[in-house]
Scaffold this motif. Structure first.
Motif, PDB file in Angstrom:
ATOM      1  N   ALA A  84       7.692 -26.143  -2.167  1.00 40.34           N
ATOM      2  CA  ALA A  84       7.590 -27.548  -1.723  1.00 40.34           C
ATOM      3  C   ALA A  84       7.285 -27.549  -0.223  1.00 40.34           C
ATOM      4  O   ALA A  84       6.894 -27.693   0.226  1.00 40.34           O
ATOM      5  CB  ALA A  84       8.841 -28.347  -2.039  1.00 40.34           C
ATOM      6  N   THR A  85       7.375 -27.374   0.727  1.00 41.40           N
ATOM      7  CA  THR A  85       7.047 -27.193   2.135  1.00 41.40           C
ATOM      8  C   THR A  85       8.151 -26.417   2.850  1.00 41.40           C
ATOM      9  O   THR A  85       8.139 -26.330   4.064  1.00 41.40           O
ATOM     10  CB  THR A  85       6.841 -28.554   2.819  1.00 41.40           C
ATOM     11  OG1 THR A  85       8.009 -29.311   2.734  1.00 41.40           O
ATOM     12  CG2 THR A  85       5.682 -29.307   2.248  1.00 41.40           C
ATOM     13  N   VAL A  86       9.130 -25.921   2.136  1.00 44.41           N
ATOM     14  CA  VAL A  86      10.227 -25.158   2.748  1.00 44.41           C
ATOM     15  C   VAL A  86       9.845 -23.671   2.745  1.00 44.41           C
ATOM     16  O   VAL A  86       9.590 -23.089   1.689  1.00 44.41           O
ATOM     17  CB  VAL A  86      11.552 -25.372   1.981  1.00 44.41           C
ATOM     18  CG1 VAL A  86      12.665 -24.545   2.604  1.00 44.41           C
ATOM     19  CG2 VAL A  86      11.908 -26.832   1.915  1.00 44.41           C
ATOM     20  N   PRO A  87       9.794 -23.070   3.953  1.00 42.88           N
ATOM     21  CA  PRO A  87       9.420 -21.655   4.012  1.00 42.88           C
ATOM     22  C   PRO A  87      10.555 -20.742   3.537  1.00 42.88           C
ATOM     23  O   PRO A  87      11.729 -21.085   3.625  1.00 42.88           O
ATOM     24  CB  PRO A  87       9.124 -21.420   5.495  1.00 42.88           C
ATOM     25  CG  PRO A  87       9.943 -22.448   6.201  1.00 42.88           C
ATOM     26  CD  PRO A  87      10.033 -23.638   5.270  1.00 42.88           C
ATOM     27  N   GLY A  88      10.159 -19.591   3.060  1.00 44.00           N
ATOM     28  CA  GLY A  88      11.128 -18.583   2.632  1.00 44.00           C
ATOM     29  C   GLY A  88      10.591 -17.190   2.890  1.00 44.00           C
ATOM     30  O   GLY A  88       9.397 -16.997   3.108  1.00 44.00           O
ATOM     31  N   ARG A  89      11.483 -16.238   2.882  1.00 42.07           N
ATOM     32  CA  ARG A  89      11.107 -14.828   3.084  1.00 42.07           C
ATOM     33  C   ARG A  89      11.950 -13.968   2.148  1.00 42.07           C
ATOM     34  O   ARG A  89      13.153 -14.147   2.029  1.00 42.07           O
ATOM     35  CB  ARG A  89      11.367 -14.415   4.527  1.00 42.07           C
ATOM     36  CG  ARG A  89      11.022 -12.975   4.806  1.00 42.07           C
ATOM     37  CD  ARG A  89      11.107 -12.685   6.308  1.00 42.07           C
ATOM     38  NE  ARG A  89      10.993 -11.278   6.586  1.00 42.07           N
ATOM     39  CZ  ARG A  89       9.884 -10.570   6.544  1.00 42.07           C
ATOM     40  NH1 ARG A  89       8.762 -11.159   6.205  1.00 42.07           N
ATOM     41  NH2 ARG A  89       9.885  -9.290   6.826  1.00 42.07           N
ATOM     42  N   ILE A  90      11.288 -13.026   1.480  1.00 45.78           N
ATOM     43  CA  ILE A  90      11.947 -12.115   0.535  1.00 45.78           C
ATOM     44  C   ILE A  90      11.540 -10.675   0.880  1.00 45.78           C
ATOM     45  O   ILE A  90      10.379 -10.403   1.151  1.00 45.78           O
ATOM     46  CB  ILE A  90      11.528 -12.417  -0.923  1.00 45.78           C
ATOM     47  CG1 ILE A  90      12.034 -13.768  -1.372  1.00 45.78           C
ATOM     48  CG2 ILE A  90      11.966 -11.331  -1.867  1.00 45.78           C
ATOM     49  CD1 ILE A  90      13.495 -13.810  -1.708  1.00 45.78           C
ATOM     50  N   GLU A  91      12.506  -9.777   0.815  1.00 53.13           N
ATOM     51  CA  GLU A  91      12.242  -8.345   0.937  1.00 53.13           C
ATOM     52  C   GLU A  91      12.677  -7.684  -0.365  1.00 53.13           C
ATOM     53  O   GLU A  91      13.758  -7.973  -0.875  1.00 53.13           O
ATOM     54  CB  GLU A  91      13.029  -7.749   2.103  1.00 53.13           C
ATOM     55  CG  GLU A  91      12.615  -8.275   3.447  1.00 53.13           C
ATOM     56  CD  GLU A  91      13.470  -7.744   4.583  1.00 53.13           C
ATOM     57  OE1 GLU A  91      14.346  -6.885   4.316  1.00 53.13           O
ATOM     58  OE2 GLU A  91      13.263  -8.198   5.714  1.00 53.13           O
ATOM     59  N   THR A  92      11.829  -6.821  -0.895  1.00 55.42           N
ATOM     60  CA  THR A  92      12.161  -6.103  -2.126  1.00 55.42           C
ATOM     61  C   THR A  92      12.185  -4.603  -1.848  1.00 55.42           C
ATOM     62  O   THR A  92      11.538  -4.121  -0.920  1.00 55.42           O
ATOM     63  CB  THR A  92      11.141  -6.392  -3.251  1.00 55.42           C
ATOM     64  OG1 THR A  92       9.871  -5.902  -2.854  1.00 55.42           O
ATOM     65  CG2 THR A  92      11.056  -7.869  -3.556  1.00 55.42           C
ATOM     66  N   ASP A  93      12.935  -3.880  -2.662  1.00 52.63           N
ATOM     67  CA  ASP A  93      13.027  -2.436  -2.536  1.00 52.63           C
ATOM     68  C   ASP A  93      13.248  -1.855  -3.920  1.00 52.63           C
ATOM     69  O   ASP A  93      13.809  -2.527  -4.796  1.00 52.63           O
ATOM     70  CB  ASP A  93      14.187  -2.053  -1.611  1.00 52.63           C
ATOM     71  CG  ASP A  93      14.140  -0.592  -1.192  1.00 52.63           C
ATOM     72  OD1 ASP A  93      13.064   0.031  -1.307  1.00 52.63           O
ATOM     73  OD2 ASP A  93      15.167  -0.069  -0.758  1.00 52.63           O
TER      74      ASP A  93
END
Length: 188
Positions: A84-93
């Protein structure tokens, strides 16, 4: 009687040719693809193909059969996205251990094709933030492991291999289970 003695001598010679080849160890460069599967996420950036490492060892019973175990680090991926216009950040391992039987078909004295079949234990984690909340989840799986490859022996003790490996099924996040590996191994 001569035929029996000749057959016995041929059997002993064949058994001598099929003596144990012995242990080996190796290092590999793994090329794994990482992508983000998040419902509603748009403008996803990051991930993609990344090189990481693999450590393995095994034992060849003869020119055809052996067993191998290894550890693969899939290396993580970093993703930025919008919901929706909300930024996010994900890190995977991700990482995996495997144990497999190995069947080799020597084509020449230096070149061979092989296949491996066994089990893998994989672990994937995901952490980050989005929609004002912190996200963390972890999954572990024990699944099948499959690999096919080709090896070129540079010398009787050193070989270089290129293989395609599959570590179970596609997961809901993290690296894809399909990887390409370029490896070098040393036989004792």
């Amino acid at each position: 009687m001569k035929k029996i003695i000749l057959a016995l001598a041929a059997s002993v010679a064949a058994m001598g040719a099929a003596q144990a080849q012995g242990p080996y160890v190796g290092l590999g460069i793994v090329n794994a693809d990482t992508e983000l599967h998040m419902p509603g996420a748009v403008s996803v950036t990051g991930g993609g193909w990344k090189a990481s490492g693999k450590l393995f060892g095994g034992y060849e019973f003869d020119d055809t059969f052996g067993v191998e175990a290894g550890y693969t680090d899939f290396r993580g991926g970093d993703f930025n996205y919008l919901i929706a216009t909300v930024p996010g950040r994900i890190e995977t391992d991700g990482r995996a251990f495997y144990l497999a039987g190995k069947a080799t078909a020597p084509l020449t004295e230096q070149f061979a094709m092989y296949g491996k079949l066994g089990m893998s234990a994989t672990k994937f984690s995901q952490s980050g933030f989005g929609s004002g909340t912190s996200l963390f989840r972890e999954e572990s799986h024990t699944e099948g492991y499959l690999a096919v490859g080709a090896e070129y022996k540079v010398s009787p003790k050193v070989g270089i291999a290129l293989e395609y490996e599959r570590y179970g099924k596609t997961k809901s996040f993290g690296p894809k289970p399909n990887v390409w590996t370029l490896a070098a191994r040393y036989s004792f």
